[in-house]
Design a protein around this motif. Structure first.
Motif, PDB file in Angstrom:
ATOM      1  N   GLY A   1      -3.315  -3.399  -0.647  1.00 43.25           N
ATOM      2  CA  GLY A   1      -3.092  -3.931  -1.721  1.00 43.25           C
ATOM      3  C   GLY A   1      -3.882  -3.475  -2.916  1.00 43.25           C
ATOM      4  N   SER A   2      -3.702  -2.236  -3.216  1.00 46.18           N
ATOM      5  CA  SER A   2      -4.136  -1.542  -4.302  1.00 46.18           C
ATOM      6  C   SER A   2      -5.697  -1.549  -4.552  1.00 46.18           C
ATOM      7  CB  SER A   2      -3.512  -2.086  -5.736  1.00 46.18           C
ATOM      8  OG  SER A   2      -3.805  -1.361  -6.806  1.00 46.18           O
ATOM      9  N   ARG A   3      -6.300  -1.939  -3.477  1.00 43.22           N
ATOM     10  CA  ARG A   3      -7.944  -1.908  -3.467  1.00 43.22           C
ATOM     11  C   ARG A   3      -8.325  -1.711  -2.069  1.00 43.22           C
ATOM     12  NH1 ARG A   3      -9.658  -7.364  -5.714  1.00 43.22           N
ATOM     13  NH2 ARG A   3      -8.125  -6.757  -7.287  1.00 43.22           N
ATOM     14  N   TRP A   4      -9.667  -1.278  -1.786  1.00 43.62           N
ATOM     15  CA  TRP A   4     -10.151  -1.159  -0.676  1.00 43.62           C
ATOM     16  C   TRP A   4     -10.654  -2.388  -0.064  1.00 43.62           C
ATOM     17  CZ3 TRP A   4      -9.881   3.130   1.904  1.00 43.62           C
ATOM     18  CH2 TRP A   4      -9.443   4.486   1.265  1.00 43.62           C
ATOM     19  N   HIS A   5     -10.413  -2.878   1.260  1.00 45.11           N
ATOM     20  CA  HIS A   5     -11.055  -3.818   2.116  1.00 45.11           C
ATOM     21  C   HIS A   5     -11.724  -3.563   2.953  1.00 45.11           C
ATOM     22  CE1 HIS A   5      -8.232  -6.425  -0.556  1.00 45.11           C
ATOM     23  NE2 HIS A   5      -7.362  -5.327  -0.136  1.00 45.11           N
ATOM     24  N   THR A   6     -12.956  -4.364   3.303  1.00 43.62           N
ATOM     25  CA  THR A   6     -13.867  -3.901   4.502  1.00 43.62           C
ATOM     26  C   THR A   6     -13.164  -4.640   5.739  1.00 43.62           C
ATOM     27  OG1 THR A   6     -15.719  -4.023   3.125  1.00 43.62           O
ATOM     28  CG2 THR A   6     -15.982  -4.515   5.244  1.00 43.62           C
ATOM     29  N   VAL A   7     -13.217  -4.020   6.677  1.00 43.83           N
ATOM     30  CA  VAL A   7     -12.358  -4.406   7.989  1.00 43.83           C
ATOM     31  C   VAL A   7     -13.589  -5.062   8.819  1.00 43.83           C
ATOM     32  CG1 VAL A   7     -11.062  -3.714   9.999  1.00 43.83           C
ATOM     33  CG2 VAL A   7     -10.724  -2.675   7.557  1.00 43.83           C
TER      34      VAL A   7
ATOM     35  N   ARG B   1       4.122  -1.275   1.953  1.00 39.11           N
ATOM     36  CA  ARG B   1       4.103  -0.906   0.718  1.00 39.11           C
ATOM     37  C   ARG B   1       2.899  -0.871  -0.116  1.00 39.11           C
ATOM     38  NH1 ARG B   1       8.580  -4.237   1.269  1.00 39.11           N
ATOM     39  NH2 ARG B   1      10.403  -3.477   0.768  1.00 39.11           N
ATOM     40  N   ALA B   2       3.148  -0.046  -1.342  1.00 40.28           N
ATOM     41  CA  ALA B   2       1.604   0.292  -2.116  1.00 40.28           C
ATOM     42  C   ALA B   2       2.119  -0.400  -3.371  1.00 40.28           C
ATOM     43  CB  ALA B   2       1.613   1.713  -2.355  1.00 40.28           C
ATOM     44  N   GLU B   3       1.076  -0.460  -4.324  1.00 37.51           N
ATOM     45  CA  GLU B   3       1.280  -0.868  -5.650  1.00 37.51           C
ATOM     46  C   GLU B   3       1.068   0.057  -6.617  1.00 37.51           C
ATOM     47  OE1 GLU B   3      -1.857  -3.680  -5.353  1.00 37.51           O
ATOM     48  OE2 GLU B   3      -0.729  -5.128  -4.075  1.00 37.51           O
ATOM     49  N   SER B   4       1.161  -0.306  -7.909  1.00 32.80           N
ATOM     50  CA  SER B   4       0.832   0.351  -9.052  1.00 32.80           C
ATOM     51  C   SER B   4       0.328  -0.356  -9.996  1.00 32.80           C
ATOM     52  CB  SER B   4       2.243   1.036  -9.483  1.00 32.80           C
ATOM     53  OG  SER B   4       3.252   0.048  -9.438  1.00 32.80           O
ATOM     54  N   ARG B   5      -0.613   0.351 -10.836  1.00 32.49           N
ATOM     55  CA  ARG B   5      -1.308  -0.310 -12.010  1.00 32.49           C
ATOM     56  C   ARG B   5      -0.802  -0.040 -13.249  1.00 32.49           C
ATOM     57  NH1 ARG B   5      -7.081  -1.815 -10.120  1.00 32.49           N
ATOM     58  NH2 ARG B   5      -6.752  -2.417  -7.858  1.00 32.49           N
ATOM     59  N   PRO B   6      -0.567  -0.824 -14.123  1.00 31.96           N
ATOM     60  CA  PRO B   6      -0.465  -0.507 -15.571  1.00 31.96           C
ATOM     61  C   PRO B   6      -1.561  -0.447 -16.356  1.00 31.96           C
ATOM     62  CG  PRO B   6       0.335  -2.757 -15.527  1.00 31.96           C
ATOM     63  CD  PRO B   6      -0.066  -2.153 -14.006  1.00 31.96           C
TER      64      PRO B   6
ATOM     65  N   GLU C   1     -11.150   4.134  -8.024  1.00 31.22           N
ATOM     66  CA  GLU C   1     -11.232   2.836  -7.865  1.00 31.22           C
ATOM     67  C   GLU C   1     -10.287   2.159  -8.826  1.00 31.22           C
ATOM     68  OE1 GLU C   1     -12.525   0.988  -5.599  1.00 31.22           O
ATOM     69  OE2 GLU C   1     -13.986   2.521  -4.733  1.00 31.22           O
ATOM     70  N   GLY C   2      -9.932   2.563 -10.115  1.00 28.83           N
ATOM     71  CA  GLY C   2      -9.368   1.950 -10.988  1.00 28.83           C
ATOM     72  C   GLY C   2     -10.109   1.262 -12.022  1.00 28.83           C
ATOM     73  N   GLU C   3     -11.341   1.406 -11.919  1.00 30.47           N
ATOM     74  CA  GLU C   3     -12.019   0.527 -12.959  1.00 30.47           C
ATOM     75  C   GLU C   3     -11.889   1.180 -14.492  1.00 30.47           C
ATOM     76  OE1 GLU C   3     -14.068  -2.035 -12.771  1.00 30.47           O
ATOM     77  OE2 GLU C   3     -13.601  -2.631 -10.635  1.00 30.47           O
ATOM     78  N   GLY C   4     -12.214   0.331 -15.467  1.00 27.28           N
ATOM     79  CA  GLY C   4     -12.213   1.033 -16.716  1.00 27.28           C
ATOM     80  C   GLY C   4     -13.599   1.528 -17.156  1.00 27.28           C
TER      81      GLY C   4
END
Length: 528
Positions: free
Chosen positions: A329-335, A25-30, A247-250
């Motif tokens: 998880g709504s963000r980038w993760h290093t593999v 699943r994906a996420e969403s951000r208010p 990235e979703g940063e303010g």
């Protein structure tokens, strides 16, 4: 206030292509910095982001609703161990059977101008309750009555229509609202709830479409749902050249509506990932789909070729500083290098959908293997490595199919005259509201999206009552992750209570990225 956790996603793989063991699943951000928005955002995040629950032969990795990262660095407070078993899962219940049936029977379609109204908000809350109950039912392995109720009362078509209606609202009305220069709401929470509605519905559909009878109960609207998924997958392919989602940063210079637009853009990417999962479940039912649906998938949209493009570009993967990252998880993760050969869940969904569409007898009889299709499909041979076949052994059948295809003559495009059904929800909604987008936006500005402070507080209180935090904590057994290094975390920022860290060193290193939004949040708290 509820305490959010970071999501840990399962990595199980299906033993056979038609029997999934996980559902990504994906996420969403208010968006928003007000107290009401943060309250509901924390609650929503606890629901969608914090759980990865293994259930028999499949794993649920629910999506998240996340408030902006607008908190501050001070001291670290010790976190409660989320692995504490807490309540007995069998004792938990969000909705009684009679209550769930009442909510399901009450589901209905709304006009575009009614979105955000009091009645619409009540249905949105009811959908979230059904979402929570569906997840809880699957977690404790006691049947899934929500899916049964939706089928019994014929409400799956209603959910599909609502999904497409809010998609149209976001494309036609939301941009008009964002262009209104003198509209500067102090709180964007009411608008966010409409923007988030699409994520709520697609998440519920993803949960219930695991069951074949749900796909069958969708009846003619499965055509509309296939078109919807095609639009979302096309979006994923188009974004592949843009490095994935924002990235979703303010930003200190952006106003609340601009921040909401950024959150909506990130949410759109994540909704598209969920649509991929829904489409895969539809392909699991390929043997029972109507000829019109098969023709739509194979001829009109040529989904096999589109899925090949997704595998080629993998918009959920990227290279950053020479390191492989995956969007999860709504963000980038290093593999980690040792994990890079492991098949990701999203790649796995694409492979299973391709298997269903190319190897099922029903689809093979309908799919025209033109020279273009042959060229696209043969690209798959480069991806079918021994490592992949070890993880999905059934793909050996797909490999044999491609070897045979390489020696087969292509077919000319078919020109048969075929009478078939076509999806009608999008066309009908567009026809009914054409030329009215400005009027709808003006009506909602005046009557829906300019609530008083008291109305906002009442709405936030209703949302706090909607979510049962004991249920959410009990189905969140995994430990949170460090925001900087992704290691297991046991401490969190004492002021924001949102970002988790494994140690103070990681917190300090993360400050450069996290600092601006933290200052904004602190200012917003003092203003309140």
């Amino acid at each position: 206030m509820p305490q959010p956790q970071e999501e840990l996603v399962g990595s199980g793989l299906p033993p056979t292509p038609c029997k999934p063991t996980w559902r990504p699943r994906a996420e969403s951000r208010p968006q928003g910095s007000g107290a009401q928005e943060r309250l509901v955002g924390h609650i929503a995040r606890k629901l969608w982001e914090s759980k990865t629950v293994a259930i028999g032969s499949r794993t649920l990795a629910p999506s998240g609703s996340v408030v902006p990262e607008c908190f501050s660095i001070l001291t670290l407070a010790a976190a409660q161990d989320p692995s504490d078993p807490g309540l007995d899962m069998g004792d938990l219940e969000l909705l009684l059977p009679g209550e769930a049936e009442v909510l399901v029977r009450g589901l209905r379609s709304f006009l575009l101008r009614e979105m955000g109204s009091e009645g619409w908000n009540q249905q949105h809350e009811n959908l979230e309750k059904l979402n929570m109950q569906a997840i809880l039912d699957a977690t404790i392995s006691q049947g899934e009555p929500i899916q049964e109720l939706l089928v019994t009362h014929g409400k799956v078509p209603t959910l599909v229509e609502e999904l497409i209606a809010v998609e149209m609202w976001k494309q036609k009305v939301f941009p008009v609202l964002c262009r209104v220069e003198d509209f500067k709401p102090q709180n964007t929470f009411p608008i966010y709830m409409v923007v988030h509605h699409e994520a709520s519905i697609i998440n519920l559909l993803e949960t219930v479409f695991f069951h074949k009878e749900v796909c069958e109960s969708a009846e003619d609207t499965v055509l509309d749902l296939v078109d919807y998924c095609h639009r979302k997958l096309t979006l994923l392919v188009a974004r592949s050249g843009c490095g994935g989602p924002p990235e979703g940063e303010g930003s200190q210079d952006s106003n609340p509506m601009q921040e909401l637009q950024k959150q909506a853009e990130l949410m759109e990417f994540e909704i598209a990932l969920k649509a991929l999962s829904v489409l895969r479940y539809i392909t699991d039912c390929v043997d029972s789909l109507s000829l019109s649906t098969l023709s739509r998938m194979l001829s009109t949209h040529n989904l096999p070729c589109l899925l090949v493009e997704l595998l080629e570009h993998s918009p959920w993967n990227r290279r950053e500083g020479g390191k492989l990252q995956q969007f999860e998880g709504s963000r980038w993760h290093t593999v980690a290098p040792s994990e890079q050969q492991k098949l990701s869940k999203l790649d796995g969904q694409v492979w299973i959908a391709l298997y269903n569409l190319l190897l099922s007898p029903e689809a093979q009889a309908r799919y025209c293997l033109t020279s273009f299709a042959k060229g696209q499909l043969l690209k798959l041979r480069a991806f079918l490595t021994d490592t992949l076949l070890d993880q999905l052994p059934n793909l050996a059948h797909l490999q044999s199919f491609l070897d045979h295809l390489a020696l087969t003559e292509t077919q000319p495009p078919k020109k048969d005259l075929v009478l078939e059904q076509i999806p009608e929800i999008w066309e009908r909604l567009e026809r009914e509201n054409r030329g009215k987008w400005q009027a709808i936006a003006k009506h909602q500005l005046q009557h829906v999206f300019s609530p008083s402070e008291q109305d906002l507080r009442l709405q936030a209180q209703r949302w706090a009552e909607t979510y049962r935090l004991d249920v959410l904590e009990a189905v969140a057994p995994e430990r949170p992750r460090c925001a900087y290094c992704s290691a297991d975390a046991s401490k969190r920022c004492s002021r924001c209570q949102n970002e988790w860290y494994c140690c103070r060193e990681c917190q300090v290193k993360h400050w450069e990225k996290h600092g601006k939004t933290c200052v904004l949040a602190a200012q917003g708290d003092r203003a309140k």
